[in-house]
Design an enzyme around this catalytic site. Structure first.
Site, PDB file in Angstrom:
ATOM      1  N   GLN A  61       0.716  -1.230  -0.086  1.00 53.93           N
ATOM      2  CA  GLN A  61       0.176  -0.366  -0.028  1.00 53.93           C
ATOM      3  C   GLN A  61       0.866   1.012   0.278  1.00 53.93           C
ATOM      4  OE1 GLN A  61      -3.213   2.065   2.456  1.00 53.93           O
ATOM      5  NE2 GLN A  61      -3.158   0.628   3.385  1.00 53.93           N
ATOM      6  N   LYS A  82      10.478  -5.265   9.324  1.00 59.34           N
ATOM      7  CA  LYS A  82       9.716  -5.486   8.018  1.00 59.34           C
ATOM      8  C   LYS A  82       8.206  -4.631   8.691  1.00 59.34           C
ATOM      9  CE  LYS A  82      10.438  -8.865   5.932  1.00 59.34           C
ATOM     10  NZ  LYS A  82      10.135 -10.505   4.846  1.00 59.34           N
ATOM     11  N   GLU A 130       0.840  -1.547   8.109  1.00 66.36           N
ATOM     12  CA  GLU A 130       0.372  -0.077   8.825  1.00 66.36           C
ATOM     13  C   GLU A 130      -0.093   0.427  10.718  1.00 66.36           C
ATOM     14  OE1 GLU A 130      -1.516   2.769   6.874  1.00 66.36           O
ATOM     15  OE2 GLU A 130      -1.805   3.166   9.506  1.00 66.36           O
ATOM     16  N   GLY A 180      -8.250  20.588  18.622  1.00 63.96           N
ATOM     17  CA  GLY A 180      -7.585  22.433  18.525  1.00 63.96           C
ATOM     18  C   GLY A 180      -7.759  22.639  19.970  1.00 63.96           C
ATOM     19  N   GLY A 181      -8.792  24.029  20.457  1.00 65.64           N
ATOM     20  CA  GLY A 181      -9.122  24.537  21.438  1.00 65.64           C
ATOM     21  C   GLY A 181      -9.850  25.002  21.154  1.00 65.64           C
ATOM     22  N   ASP A 187       0.720   3.549   6.308  1.00 66.71           N
ATOM     23  CA  ASP A 187       0.719   3.475   4.315  1.00 66.71           C
ATOM     24  C   ASP A 187       0.869   5.093   3.798  1.00 66.71           C
ATOM     25  OD1 ASP A 187       2.049   1.244   4.868  1.00 66.71           O
ATOM     26  OD2 ASP A 187      -0.175  -0.075   4.536  1.00 66.71           O
TER      27      ASP A 187
HETATM   28  N1  CAO Z   1      11.326  -9.850  -9.629  1.00 70.21           N
HETATM   29  C1  CAO Z   1      12.537 -10.890  -8.385  1.00 70.21           C
HETATM   30  N2  CAO Z   1      12.246 -10.460  -6.702  1.00 70.21           N
HETATM   31  C2  CAO Z   1      11.665  -9.744  -6.867  1.00 70.21           C
HETATM   32  C3  CAO Z   1      11.059  -9.405  -7.617  1.00 70.21           C
HETATM   33  C4  CAO Z   1      11.044  -9.360  -8.944  1.00 70.21           C
HETATM   34  N3  CAO Z   1      10.353  -7.817  -9.959  1.00 70.21           N
HETATM   35  N4  CAO Z   1       9.849  -8.234  -6.847  1.00 70.21           N
HETATM   36  C5  CAO Z   1      10.519  -8.575  -5.616  1.00 70.21           C
HETATM   37  N5  CAO Z   1      11.355  -9.180  -5.481  1.00 70.21           N
HETATM   38  C6  CAO Z   1      12.186 -10.271  -3.979  1.00 70.21           C
HETATM   39  C7  CAO Z   1      12.518  -8.831  -3.724  1.00 70.21           C
HETATM   40  O1  CAO Z   1      14.266  -9.231  -4.569  1.00 70.21           O
HETATM   41  C8  CAO Z   1      13.301  -9.832  -2.159  1.00 70.21           C
HETATM   42  O2  CAO Z   1      13.501 -11.187  -2.089  1.00 70.21           O
HETATM   43  P1  CAO Z   1      14.805 -11.400  -0.976  1.00 70.21           P
HETATM   44  O3  CAO Z   1      13.783 -10.777   0.666  1.00 70.21           O
HETATM   45  O4  CAO Z   1      14.866 -12.706  -1.032  1.00 70.21           O
HETATM   46  O5  CAO Z   1      15.964 -10.553  -1.147  1.00 70.21           O
HETATM   47  C9  CAO Z   1      11.472  -9.934  -1.656  1.00 70.21           C
HETATM   48  O6  CAO Z   1      10.572 -10.189  -3.466  1.00 70.21           O
HETATM   49  C10 CAO Z   1      10.604  -8.731  -1.053  1.00 70.21           C
HETATM   50  O7  CAO Z   1      10.698  -8.887  -0.032  1.00 70.21           O
HETATM   51  P2  CAO Z   1       9.699  -8.007   0.931  1.00 70.21           P
HETATM   52  O8  CAO Z   1      10.394  -8.118   2.451  1.00 70.21           O
HETATM   53  O9  CAO Z   1      10.053  -6.575   0.788  1.00 70.21           O
HETATM   54  O10 CAO Z   1       8.767  -8.553   1.142  1.00 70.21           O
HETATM   55  P3  CAO Z   1       7.541  -8.865   2.119  1.00 70.21           P
HETATM   56  O11 CAO Z   1       6.166  -9.500   1.061  1.00 70.21           O
HETATM   57  O12 CAO Z   1       8.397 -10.242   2.945  1.00 70.21           O
HETATM   58  O13 CAO Z   1       7.764  -7.986   3.827  1.00 70.21           O
HETATM   59  C11 CAO Z   1       6.815  -5.667   3.751  1.00 70.21           C
HETATM   60  C12 CAO Z   1       6.550  -7.223   3.063  1.00 70.21           C
HETATM   61  C13 CAO Z   1       5.790  -4.491   3.467  1.00 70.21           C
HETATM   62  C14 CAO Z   1       6.479  -5.985   5.242  1.00 70.21           C
HETATM   63  C15 CAO Z   1       7.849  -5.008   3.303  1.00 70.21           C
HETATM   64  O14 CAO Z   1       8.369  -4.975   2.319  1.00 70.21           O
HETATM   65  C16 CAO Z   1       8.518  -3.585   4.292  1.00 70.21           C
HETATM   66  O15 CAO Z   1       8.789  -3.616   5.230  1.00 70.21           O
HETATM   67  N6  CAO Z   1       8.769  -2.637   3.266  1.00 70.21           N
HETATM   68  C17 CAO Z   1       8.917  -0.841   3.930  1.00 70.21           C
HETATM   69  C18 CAO Z   1       8.094  -1.192   4.639  1.00 70.21           C
HETATM   70  C19 CAO Z   1       6.850  -0.855   4.287  1.00 70.21           C
HETATM   71  O16 CAO Z   1       6.655  -0.112   2.906  1.00 70.21           O
HETATM   72  N7  CAO Z   1       5.524  -1.402   4.639  1.00 70.21           N
HETATM   73  C20 CAO Z   1       4.517  -0.681   3.924  1.00 70.21           C
HETATM   74  C21 CAO Z   1       3.117  -1.965   3.843  1.00 70.21           C
HETATM   75  S1  CAO Z   1       2.075  -1.539   3.547  1.00 70.21           S
HETATM   76  O17 CAO Z   1       0.977  -2.077   4.286  1.00 70.21           O
END
Ligand code: CAO
Length: 479
Positions: A70, A189, A192, A300-301, A221
Site C-alpha cells: 500500500q 519489516k 500499517e 484543537g482549543g 501506509d
Molecule cells: N523479481 C525477483 N524478485 C523480486 C521482484 C522481482 N521483480 N520483486 C520483488 N522481489 C523479491 C525481492 O528481491 C525480495 O527478495 P529477498 O528478500 O530474497 O531479497 C522480495 O521479493 C521482497 O521482499 P519484501 O521483504 O519486501 O516482501 P515481504 O512480503 O516479505 O514484506 C513488507 C513486505 C511490506 C513487510 C516489506 O516489504 C516492508 O517492510 N517494506 C517497507 C515498509 C512498507 O512499505 N510497509 C508498508 C506495507 S503496506 O501495509
C-alpha cells in the site's frame, strides 16, 4: 577596461539585434524583463493554451515503480494521476501480492490492488535473472525516479544499490519507504498498524478507560506514500538546478508522528498543567505523565464531542460531531433552548464552560436527537456552527458531489468489471487528473520493451524464451 567591455556588449552587433534593442527600448520595464528572461531560456514562455489543455503537471516524467502493498503504490498512483508515466515492475507470474489479497471476485485482481495501482503500466521482470537485470539497467537509464518499499536491504540484494544506480544514471531520484529510519529498528519489516503504534497514533487514540486503538485512516501506509510524493517532486525541482538525483527516504514512523504533531504539542503542555480542553479535566480525573487517549475530544482549543442524532438506536452512523466554537456560543444557546446560557456567568465564557462540558454536551445531544444528522448539518451551518455528520462508506460511495469533483471515480476493468476508486484528492487548475483502471499483470511488458526501451522484435523474442519476463516453470518453482 571593465566599463569599456560593458559598453561594447551594449552595442548592437547585427541588424537583427539592433532591431531587438530598438523594440525593447520602447517597452515598459516589466515587459523588458520578461522578454530578456525568455530570450535567455531561463523561463519558459507562458502557455497560450486554455487552462486544463496544457498537459499535466508531471508529463514527461518516467517512474520505475518497484512498489508493492500500500504505502509505495499510493505514492506512485498519485504521481500517475499528475501525469507521470509509471512503469510498475512486478515479479513474473506472481506480481504485487495484493493482486490476490482480500479477493472479492474469483480470478480477478482484488480491489486492494486495483484501487492503488490505477493509471500505471505493468511490466513483469525477474530481477534475479541476468536478462531481467539488463532490462532493469535500461529502465534505470531511461527513468527519472525509482520508487520502492521493499523490506530493508532487498533492493541492495538485487544489486541495485544507490552507488550502482547513481553511476548508471546520475539524474535518477531513488525514493524509498521504510518502516523506521536509522536506529534500533531500521531492519524491521513494518505494516500499517505497526507504524500507527510506533508513531504515537495508537497511544493517543481511543477512550481513556480502554486500550490503545488503531484508526481506519491508513496514516502509516497512505500517509507515508503522500509524504514520499512530496519528497519526490521536491527532489525533481532541485534537480533542475543541480542536474543530479538524490535519495528520498520516508520512514512510516516519522510520517505517522508528523500527522500526530498536535499530540507531541500536548505532551509538552502537560509539563505546565492539565490539558483543560480534554474532557478528563472537566471530569476531575488527574493527568498522568503521558498524553492520554482523548476519546472524541477535539484536538484543537474548541471543545467538541460526538452526539447522537435521530435514528441512532438502529443506525450505527446516526451521529454528528458538534464543535462549541466560542464565537457562535450565543447561537448555540438559542438553538438548544438555553438562552440564559448566553449571560449566565457559569456558561457565558469558554473558561467558565470548561468544567461543565459534560453537562453542556448532554443538553446539546437532547436537541440533536430530535433531528437527523443532515438536518443538524443544515440548521447549524446556516448559523455558522461547525458540525460534521458521520458519513458511512455507503453514503460516501453514493455521494453525487464527490463523483462530480472526481474524488470518487468509477472505472471499468476487463476482468472484474466496474469498480469505484478514489481519484486525485489534490486538484490542480491546469493539470486535470488522469484516473484510469489498474493494469493486468504484465499487460504492458512488450509495449515498454519496444516503445520505451527500444528493444527490437528479435531481441524481445529472445527475452521471452529466456525466462526473464515469464513465470518460472513448474520444476524450477518446486526447486
Ligand atoms: N523479481 C525477483 N524478485 C523480486 C521482484 C522481482 N521483480 N520483486 C520483488 N522481489 C523479491 C525481492 O528481491 C525480495 O527478495 P529477498 O528478500 O530474497 O531479497 C522480495 O521479493 C521482497 O521482499 P519484501 O521483504 O519486501 O516482501 P515481504 O512480503 O516479505 O514484506 C513488507 C513486505 C511490506 C513487510 C516489506 O516489504 C516492508 O517492510 N517494506 C517497507 C515498509 C512498507 O512499505 N510497509 C508498508 C506495507 S503496506 O501495509
Amino acid at each position: 577596461m571593465a566599463k569599456k567591455k560593458q559598453k561594447a556588449a551594449k552595442k548592437p552587433t547585427s541588424k537583427a539585434s539592433a532591431r531587438k534593442v530598438v523594440k525593447l527600448a520602447g517597452k515598459k520595464p516589466a515587459a523588458k524583463a520578461r522578454a530578456k528572461s525568455n530570450g535567455n531560456g531561463h523561463l519558459p514562455r507562458m502557455s497560450t493554451k486554455p487552462y486544463g489543455q496544457a498537459g499535466r503537471a508531471l508529463d514527461g516524467v518516467k517512474i520505475l515503480d518497484f512498489t508493492h502493498v500500500q504505502s509505495g503504490p499510493t505514492c506512485t498512483q498519485l504521481l500517475a494521476y499528475m501525469g507521470a508515466d509509471v512503469i510498475k515492475v512486478e515479479r513474473p507470474g506472481a506480481g504485487d501480492i495484493t493482486r490476490g489479497q482480500l479477493r472479492d471476485v474469483p480470478n480477478a485482481d482484488s480491489l486492494y490492488f486495483t484501487m492503488l495501482n490505477g493509471t500505471k503500466r505493468s511490466i513483469t521482470i525477474d530481477s534475479k535473472h541476468p536478462k531481467g537485470m539488463d532490462i532493469l539497467n535500461r529502465l534505470i537509464k531511461t527513468c527519472d525516479i525509482l520508487v520502492e518499499n521493499f523490506a530493508p536491504g532487498a533492493l541492495d540484494r538485487m544489486g541495485l544499490t544507490w552507488e550502482y544506480i547513481h553511476k548508471l544514471n546520475p539524474r535518477m531520484i531513488v525514493a524509498s519507504v521504510k518502516g523506521f529510519g536509522p536506529g534500533p529498528y531500521e531492519e524491521c519489516k513494518v505494516y500499517e498498524n505497526v507504524a500507527q503504534c510506533a508513531g504515537g497514533a495508537a497511544s493517543t487514540t481511543g477512550f481513556r478507560e480502554g486500550p490503545p486503538l488503531v484508526t481506519g485512516a491508513q496514516i502509516g501506509d497512505s500517509g507515508t506514500g503522500l509524504h514520499l510524493a512530496l519528497g519526490i517532486v521536491s527532489a525533481l525541482y532541485q534537480r533542475i538546478r543541480t542536474g543530479r538525483g538524490q535519495k528520498v527516504l520516508c520512514a512510516m514512523q516519522d510520517g505517522v508522528l508528523n500527522l500526530c504533531r498536535v499530540k507531541l504539542r500536548d505532551q509538552q503542555r502537560l509539563a505546565h498543567g492539565p490539558l483543560t480542553e480534554y474532557s478528563q479535566y472537566s471530569e476531575g480525573v488527574p493527568f498522568g505523565k503521558a498524553v492520554p487517549r482523548a476519546g472524541n475530544d477535539s484536538g484543537g482549543g474548541q471543545p467538541a464531542w460526538l452526539l447522537k442524532c435521530k435514528g441512532w438506536e438502529t443506525d450505527p452512523d446516526a451521529y454528528i460531531y458538534f464543535i462549541t466554537q466560542a464565537p457562535v456560543w450565543n447561537e448555540i444557546a438559542d438553538l438548544i433552548g438555553e438562552p440564559t446560557w448566553k449571560t449566565d456567568p457559569d456558561y457565558a465564557t469558554p473558561k467558565a464552560r470548561l468544567p461543565r462540558l459534560k453537562k453542556i454536551f448532554a443538553r446539546i445531544e437532547e436537541w440533536t436527537q430530535t433531528k437527523t444528522k443532515f438536518e443538524v448539518m443544515d440548521i447549524c451551518n446556516a448559523l455558522d456552527i461547525p458540525v460534521g455528520p458521520i458519513l458511512s462508506m455507503k453514503e460516501i460511495a453514493e455521494d453525487e458531489s464527490l463523483r462530480a469533483t472526481g474524488t470518487v471515480v468509477e472505472v471499468d476493468h476487463p476482468t472484474r468489471g466496474k469498480y469505484l476508486t478514489v481519484g486525485n484528492p489534490i486538484k490542480l487548475s491546469d493539470s486535470p487528473a488522469k484516473v484510469e483502471r489498474s493494469p493486468l499483470l504484465g499487460e504492458h511488458t512488450e509495449e515498454v520493451l519496444s516503445k520505451v526501451l527500444g528493444y527490437s522484435a528479435s531481441e524481445i523474442a529472445d527475452i521471452k524464451t529466456s525466462g526473464a519476463i515469464t513465470p518460472p516453470k513448474k520444476e524450477e518453482k518446486a526447486a
